[in-house]
Design a protein around this motif. Structure first.
Motif, PDB file in Angstrom:
ATOM      1  N   GLU A  20      38.925  40.339 -30.658  1.00  0.00           N
ATOM      2  CA  GLU A  20      39.718  39.332 -31.371  1.00  0.00           C
ATOM      3  C   GLU A  20      38.853  38.589 -32.389  1.00  0.00           C
ATOM      4  O   GLU A  20      39.290  38.317 -33.499  1.00  0.00           O
ATOM      5  N   ALA A  21      37.617  38.300 -32.018  1.00  0.00           N
ATOM      6  CA  ALA A  21      36.712  37.578 -32.929  1.00  0.00           C
ATOM      7  C   ALA A  21      36.410  38.411 -34.177  1.00  0.00           C
ATOM      8  O   ALA A  21      36.384  37.882 -35.293  1.00  0.00           O
ATOM      9  N   GLU A  22      36.200  39.716 -34.002  1.00  0.00           N
ATOM     10  CA  GLU A  22      35.936  40.588 -35.156  1.00  0.00           C
ATOM     11  C   GLU A  22      37.170  40.713 -36.041  1.00  0.00           C
ATOM     12  O   GLU A  22      37.054  40.774 -37.266  1.00  0.00           O
ATOM     13  N   LEU A  23      38.344  40.743 -35.425  1.00  0.00           N
ATOM     14  CA  LEU A  23      39.576  40.791 -36.197  1.00  0.00           C
ATOM     15  C   LEU A  23      39.728  39.519 -37.030  1.00  0.00           C
ATOM     16  O   LEU A  23      40.014  39.577 -38.223  1.00  0.00           O
ATOM     17  N   ALA A  24      39.519  38.377 -36.417  1.00  0.00           N
ATOM     18  CA  ALA A  24      39.612  37.100 -37.128  1.00  0.00           C
ATOM     19  C   ALA A  24      38.590  37.038 -38.259  1.00  0.00           C
ATOM     20  O   ALA A  24      38.900  36.585 -39.369  1.00  0.00           O
ATOM     21  N   ALA A  25      37.378  37.513 -38.007  1.00  0.00           N
ATOM     22  CA  ALA A  25      36.334  37.505 -39.032  1.00  0.00           C
ATOM     23  C   ALA A  25      36.694  38.426 -40.199  1.00  0.00           C
ATOM     24  O   ALA A  25      36.456  38.086 -41.366  1.00  0.00           O
ATOM     25  N   ALA A  26      37.282  39.586 -39.896  1.00  0.00           N
ATOM     26  CA  ALA A  26      37.678  40.526 -40.958  1.00  0.00           C
ATOM     27  C   ALA A  26      38.745  39.911 -41.849  1.00  0.00           C
ATOM     28  O   ALA A  26      38.687  40.025 -43.075  1.00  0.00           O
ATOM     29  N   TYR A  27      39.727  39.242 -41.255  1.00  0.00           N
ATOM     30  CA  TYR A  27      40.769  38.599 -42.055  1.00  0.00           C
ATOM     31  C   TYR A  27      40.200  37.424 -42.855  1.00  0.00           C
ATOM     32  O   TYR A  27      40.578  37.204 -43.997  1.00  0.00           O
ATOM     33  N   GLU A  28      39.289  36.682 -42.263  1.00  0.00           N
ATOM     34  CA  GLU A  28      38.662  35.555 -42.973  1.00  0.00           C
ATOM     35  C   GLU A  28      37.884  36.060 -44.195  1.00  0.00           C
ATOM     36  O   GLU A  28      37.998  35.504 -45.283  1.00  0.00           O
ATOM     37  N   GLU A  29      37.110  37.115 -44.009  1.00  0.00           N
ATOM     38  CA  GLU A  29      36.357  37.700 -45.120  1.00  0.00           C
ATOM     39  C   GLU A  29      37.303  38.236 -46.196  1.00  0.00           C
ATOM     40  O   GLU A  29      37.058  38.098 -47.393  1.00  0.00           O
TER      41      GLU A  29
END
Length: 158
Positions: free
Chosen positions: A80-89
């Motif tokens: 979930e953290a990597e998904l959130a980071a990908a969308y943030e980027e």
């Protein structure tokens, strides 16, 4: 019937410098499934397209492995953290990084049959419509569907 008879115009557009966040906002605000990307130097010339499916997570093969894993905007996603980071980027990432290019287009004076055939052959849902190389509209599978409920064209009596 010609493509110009069923196309939607005007088309929501952006330039390659727009961010994915900008594109997502345009899609949501306008309730559309794609944004046509036009040249910064030559407005009206289609250089790319971004569709809602470009925002989907896809399974991709892991290099030198038989395994597949989720990937979004070129980033491997395993939490979930990597998904959130990908969308943030992605909010700040220029659309030129993910836009589909070159773009399959259709001419405004082409027959609707040609547009339908292109969609089928290329497995695409939206076709930018051009006239003299300039964007004038867009035709979608939804526009073809509307033909099913349209009144039959009047024909001269024989």
């Amino acid at each position: 019937m010609r493509v110009r008879d069923i196309m939607v115009s005007p088309v929501v557009t952006a330039t390659p410098d727009a961010t994915l966040g900008d594109i997502a906002r345009l899609m949501l605000d306008n309730r559309i499934g794609c944004v046509v990307i036009v040249s910064t130097d030559d407005p009206g010339r289609v250089v790319g397209i971004v569709t809602e499916t470009d925002f989907d997570i896809r399974e991709s093969g892991i290099p030198f492995s038989a395994f597949r894993a989720p990937k979004l905007f070129g980033n491997w996603i395993s939490s979930e953290a990597e998904l959130a980071a990908a969308y943030e980027e992605a909010r700040k990432r220029p659309v030129r990084d993910i836009m589909q290019s070159p773009v399959v287009t259709v001419e405004a004076d082409d027959e609707v049959w040609r547009a339908a055939r292109l969609m089928l052959e290329r497995d695409i849902k939206r076709l930018p419509v051009v006239e003299n190389g300039r964007l004038v509209g867009i035709v979608t599978r939804h526009d073809l569907l509307k033909r099913c409920v349209a009144e039959p064209e009047s024909r001269p009596a024989t």
